[in-house]
Design an enzyme around this catalytic site. Structure first.
Site, PDB file in Angstrom:
ATOM      1  N   ASN A 206      52.109  74.380  23.662  1.00 54.12           N
ATOM      2  CA  ASN A 206      52.577  73.646  22.481  1.00 54.12           C
ATOM      3  C   ASN A 206      51.649  73.746  21.394  1.00 54.12           C
ATOM      4  O   ASN A 206      50.735  74.136  21.479  1.00 54.12           O
ATOM      5  CB  ASN A 206      52.920  72.004  22.893  1.00 54.12           C
ATOM      6  CG  ASN A 206      51.830  71.468  23.556  1.00 54.12           C
ATOM      7  OD1 ASN A 206      50.773  71.168  22.760  1.00 54.12           O
ATOM      8  ND2 ASN A 206      51.638  71.410  24.763  1.00 54.12           N
ATOM      9  N   ASP A 278      55.188  68.900  30.064  1.00 55.08           N
ATOM     10  CA  ASP A 278      56.139  68.011  31.157  1.00 55.08           C
ATOM     11  C   ASP A 278      56.723  68.963  32.175  1.00 55.08           C
ATOM     12  O   ASP A 278      57.032  68.515  33.603  1.00 55.08           O
ATOM     13  CB  ASP A 278      57.107  67.325  30.628  1.00 55.08           C
ATOM     14  CG  ASP A 278      56.372  66.211  29.700  1.00 55.08           C
ATOM     15  OD1 ASP A 278      55.588  65.827  30.237  1.00 55.08           O
ATOM     16  OD2 ASP A 278      56.984  65.960  28.595  1.00 55.08           O
ATOM     17  N   LYS A 288      54.154  91.426  35.201  1.00 55.40           N
ATOM     18  CA  LYS A 288      54.953  91.105  33.994  1.00 55.40           C
ATOM     19  C   LYS A 288      56.410  91.305  33.916  1.00 55.40           C
ATOM     20  O   LYS A 288      56.781  92.251  34.754  1.00 55.40           O
ATOM     21  CB  LYS A 288      54.316  92.290  32.757  1.00 55.40           C
ATOM     22  CG  LYS A 288      54.628  91.766  31.536  1.00 55.40           C
ATOM     23  CD  LYS A 288      54.417  93.076  30.363  1.00 55.40           C
ATOM     24  CE  LYS A 288      55.418  93.115  29.271  1.00 55.40           C
ATOM     25  NZ  LYS A 288      55.543  94.255  28.656  1.00 55.40           N
ATOM     26  N   PHE A 326      48.831  58.337  24.684  1.00 51.98           N
ATOM     27  CA  PHE A 326      49.443  58.782  23.614  1.00 51.98           C
ATOM     28  C   PHE A 326      50.962  58.994  23.692  1.00 51.98           C
ATOM     29  O   PHE A 326      51.268  59.169  24.800  1.00 51.98           O
ATOM     30  CB  PHE A 326      48.600  60.057  23.035  1.00 51.98           C
ATOM     31  CG  PHE A 326      47.393  59.608  22.428  1.00 51.98           C
ATOM     32  CD1 PHE A 326      46.263  59.236  22.924  1.00 51.98           C
ATOM     33  CD2 PHE A 326      47.235  59.996  20.967  1.00 51.98           C
ATOM     34  CE1 PHE A 326      45.064  59.090  22.286  1.00 51.98           C
ATOM     35  CE2 PHE A 326      46.326  59.676  20.381  1.00 51.98           C
ATOM     36  CZ  PHE A 326      45.318  59.313  20.630  1.00 51.98           C
ATOM     37  N   LYS A 340      56.681  53.355  27.800  1.00 48.52           N
ATOM     38  CA  LYS A 340      55.614  54.348  28.290  1.00 48.52           C
ATOM     39  C   LYS A 340      54.543  53.589  28.789  1.00 48.52           C
ATOM     40  O   LYS A 340      53.845  53.798  29.773  1.00 48.52           O
ATOM     41  CB  LYS A 340      55.231  55.526  27.303  1.00 48.52           C
ATOM     42  CG  LYS A 340      56.064  56.776  27.370  1.00 48.52           C
ATOM     43  CD  LYS A 340      55.751  57.676  26.341  1.00 48.52           C
ATOM     44  CE  LYS A 340      56.883  58.483  26.078  1.00 48.52           C
ATOM     45  NZ  LYS A 340      56.614  59.569  25.147  1.00 48.52           N
ATOM     46  N   LYS A 344      53.625  53.734  32.613  1.00 44.94           N
ATOM     47  CA  LYS A 344      52.349  54.198  32.989  1.00 44.94           C
ATOM     48  C   LYS A 344      51.055  53.302  33.314  1.00 44.94           C
ATOM     49  O   LYS A 344      50.257  53.999  33.408  1.00 44.94           O
ATOM     50  CB  LYS A 344      52.060  55.493  32.045  1.00 44.94           C
ATOM     51  CG  LYS A 344      53.050  56.527  31.990  1.00 44.94           C
ATOM     52  CD  LYS A 344      52.808  57.645  31.190  1.00 44.94           C
ATOM     53  CE  LYS A 344      53.994  58.524  30.589  1.00 44.94           C
ATOM     54  NZ  LYS A 344      53.415  59.943  30.321  1.00 44.94           N
TER      55      LYS A 344
HETATM   56  N1  CTP Z   1      50.876  62.856  29.669  1.00 45.49           N
HETATM   57  C1  CTP Z   1      50.136  63.192  31.076  1.00 45.49           C
HETATM   58  N2  CTP Z   1      50.740  64.136  31.937  1.00 45.49           N
HETATM   59  C2  CTP Z   1      51.824  64.678  31.829  1.00 45.49           C
HETATM   60  C3  CTP Z   1      52.549  64.356  30.564  1.00 45.49           C
HETATM   61  C4  CTP Z   1      51.937  63.478  29.613  1.00 45.49           C
HETATM   62  O1  CTP Z   1      49.160  62.559  31.554  1.00 45.49           O
HETATM   63  N3  CTP Z   1      52.336  65.690  32.587  1.00 45.49           N
HETATM   64  C5  CTP Z   1      50.160  61.693  29.141  1.00 45.49           C
HETATM   65  C6  CTP Z   1      49.932  62.287  27.767  1.00 45.49           C
HETATM   66  O2  CTP Z   1      48.479  62.680  27.469  1.00 45.49           O
HETATM   67  C7  CTP Z   1      49.924  61.035  26.929  1.00 45.49           C
HETATM   68  C8  CTP Z   1      51.081  60.383  27.419  1.00 45.49           C
HETATM   69  O3  CTP Z   1      51.281  60.881  28.755  1.00 45.49           O
HETATM   70  O4  CTP Z   1      48.960  60.270  26.991  1.00 45.49           O
HETATM   71  C9  CTP Z   1      52.705  60.426  26.983  1.00 45.49           C
HETATM   72  O5  CTP Z   1      53.131  61.764  26.945  1.00 45.49           O
HETATM   73  P1  CTP Z   1      54.567  62.216  26.590  1.00 45.49           P
HETATM   74  O6  CTP Z   1      54.697  63.501  27.058  1.00 45.49           O
HETATM   75  O7  CTP Z   1      54.598  61.886  25.155  1.00 45.49           O
HETATM   76  O8  CTP Z   1      55.082  61.180  27.376  1.00 45.49           O
HETATM   77  P2  CTP Z   1      56.485  61.271  28.272  1.00 45.49           P
HETATM   78  O9  CTP Z   1      56.155  60.161  29.410  1.00 45.49           O
HETATM   79  O10 CTP Z   1      56.289  62.662  28.810  1.00 45.49           O
HETATM   80  O11 CTP Z   1      57.637  61.058  27.467  1.00 45.49           O
HETATM   81  P3  CTP Z   1      58.701  61.959  27.069  1.00 45.49           P
HETATM   82  O12 CTP Z   1      59.726  61.423  28.254  1.00 45.49           O
HETATM   83  O13 CTP Z   1      59.141  61.400  25.654  1.00 45.49           O
HETATM   84  O14 CTP Z   1      58.516  63.536  27.104  1.00 45.49           O
END
Ligand code: CTP
Length: 403
Positions: A206, A278, A288, A326, A340, A344
């Site tokens: 990303n 995610d 490859k 974040f 969130k 979390k």
């Molecule tokens: N985060 C994490 N591990 C992951 C995904 C996210 O620790 N596998 C943490 C990020 O560092 C951030 C927070 O979770 O602090 C939010 O990330 P985000 O991807 O926006 O949250 P999600 O819960 O995955 O939300 P969404 O469903 O909107 O993707």
């Protein structure tokens, strides 16, 4: 101000040690230079003598050295032994307790803190022998200023270049005067993206640059905290911190973070600014992937949620740690960020609308809303350094409220 012994070993970065000596002097420190034999092939002792205004130690058996009180006292008198550049050879000598020249003997004799700024060819640095020696020294409490990446004198491109002199001087300052408001506190910060490999040449990543997390790590360091920075792959240079951990994939970042929630002193704050993938390819292909005429469907599997896992662990092991997450959203910012936060177990969430101009990835500014149990506080657009300061102000308040 402090008396610092600057060990210079024989790498091409030795010329930069002159700038390090000057930088330390500008901060008011007295510098005594110790040069290995190989270092003198790159820079003359006279240069260091003229700059430091002290005789440069070049030889363990130099006549007069053992009668000269100033030099005999060096091991007990120095506030810090800094070696820049530190070659693979001197790192090995320190790790293995060899004492065949003045600098390696000094390392054994001194009880002062020791800081190394390694510099060598990229493959040498990556070699298991060197990595093992560095790990041995780190475990002994030796501080390491991470080498930079880029074009190396040997013609290779990669990691191994001596850190910039001002970075080394900043790391010294941080070590010698931890007098900020977060002095004595431990802070863990995650930053940057993760890259999830599809095959040996392709990955899913990303656009995160790591800038926001780096600004937080830099500000926490400036306030005196011992910062562990767990950073995904970025081209932006990370700030000097107590411990830099480089990772690539979400599972590696998860292991690096969770692995540090062990018997060691707990972190006072854990700030997760990384943009963690995610989903990752369900299986990484060793060869490859070769194209065919048909479409290709990828199966992606969930990665571990680091923030959620840490949030679950904290009540048992680190009850006082402040946990900050974040959220990057494109709609319903506050409601989603708050969900969130609750899900979390974070103390607060720093939410930004990725569609807003001046916010999000790859820019120097950010527009965030801080979402906590008491409600949402929108912050006007400001630099990432100022956003970092606002986040840490809030973290400090929570730390002191918890005693
Ligand atoms: N985060 C994490 N591990 C992951 C995904 C996210 O620790 N596998 C943490 C990020 O560092 C951030 C927070 O979770 O602090 C939010 O990330 P985000 O991807 O926006 O949250 P999600 O819960 O995955 O939300 P969404 O469903 O909107 O993707």
């Amino acid at each position: 101000m402090a008396r610092i012994t600057l060990g210079v070993s024989g790498g091409v970065g030795a010329y930069k040690a002159v700038e390090v000596a000057r930088g330390l002097q500008k901060q008011g420190h007295e510098v005594i230079a110790v040069m290995t034999e190989a270092a003198q092939r790159f820079v003359g002792p006279l240069t260091f003598e003229a700059i430091t205004r002290h005789r440069v130690i070049t030889d363990q058996f130099e006549p007069g050295l053992n009668a000269n009180v100033e030099h005999i006292a060096i091991a007990s008198d120095t506030a810090l032994l800094l070696v820049a550049p530190a070659t693979a050879n001197i790192i090995s000598k320190f790790a293995n307790g060899m004492a065949d020249d003045f600098l390696s003997s000094l390392y054994l004799a001194t009880t002062a803190p020791v800081m190394l700024a390694p510099s060598m060819n990229v493959n040498m640095l990556a070699h298991e022998a060197v990595q093992r020696n560095l790990a041995t020294l780190r475990a002994r409490g030796v501080h390491v200023v991470e080498p930079g990446e880029g074009y190396l004198a040997c013609g290779w491109i990669g990691k191994g270049r001596l850190a910039e002199p001002d970075q080394i001087v900043a790391a010294v300052q941080q070590l010698l005067q931890p007098s900020g408001r977060l002095s004595g506190r431990r802070v863990l910060v995650t930053a940057g993206p993760t890259y999830e490999d599809l095959d040996p040449v392709r990955f899913i990543g990303n656009r995160s640059s790591g800038r926001m997390g780096f600004a937080i790590a830099a500000e926490a360091t400036r306030r005196g905290a011992q910062v562990t920075l767990v950073a995904g792959p970025t081209t932006v240079e990370p700030p000097p911190v107590a411990e830099l951990v480089r990772v690539r994939r979400a599972v590696e970042m998860h292991a690096a973070v969770v692995g540090r929630m062990d018997g060691r002193a707990p972190f006072d704050a854990i700030i997760m600014a990384a943009a963690v993938a995610d989903y990752a390819p369900a299986a990484t292909v060793a060869q490859k992937i070769v194209k065919t005429d048909r479409d290709l469907a990828l199966t992606l599997a969930r990665t571990p949620d680091i923030l959620a896992d840490v949030g679950r662990m904290l009540p048992e092991t680190h009850r006082r740690s402040v946990l900050v997450g974040f959220a990057a959203e494109s709609e319903d910012l506050v409601a989603r960020a708050d969900a969130k936060r609750v899900r979390k177990h974070a103390d607060f969430i720093v939410a930004n609308n990725v569609l807003e101009p001046g916010a999000g990835f790859d820019v120097e500014t950010n527009v965030v809303t801080i979402v906590g149990p008491e409600g949402a506080e929108p912050l006007a657009k400001r630099s990432k350094a100022d956003v970092a300061a606002a986040i840490l102000d809030r973290v400090e308040r929570l730390i002191s409220a918890r005693g």
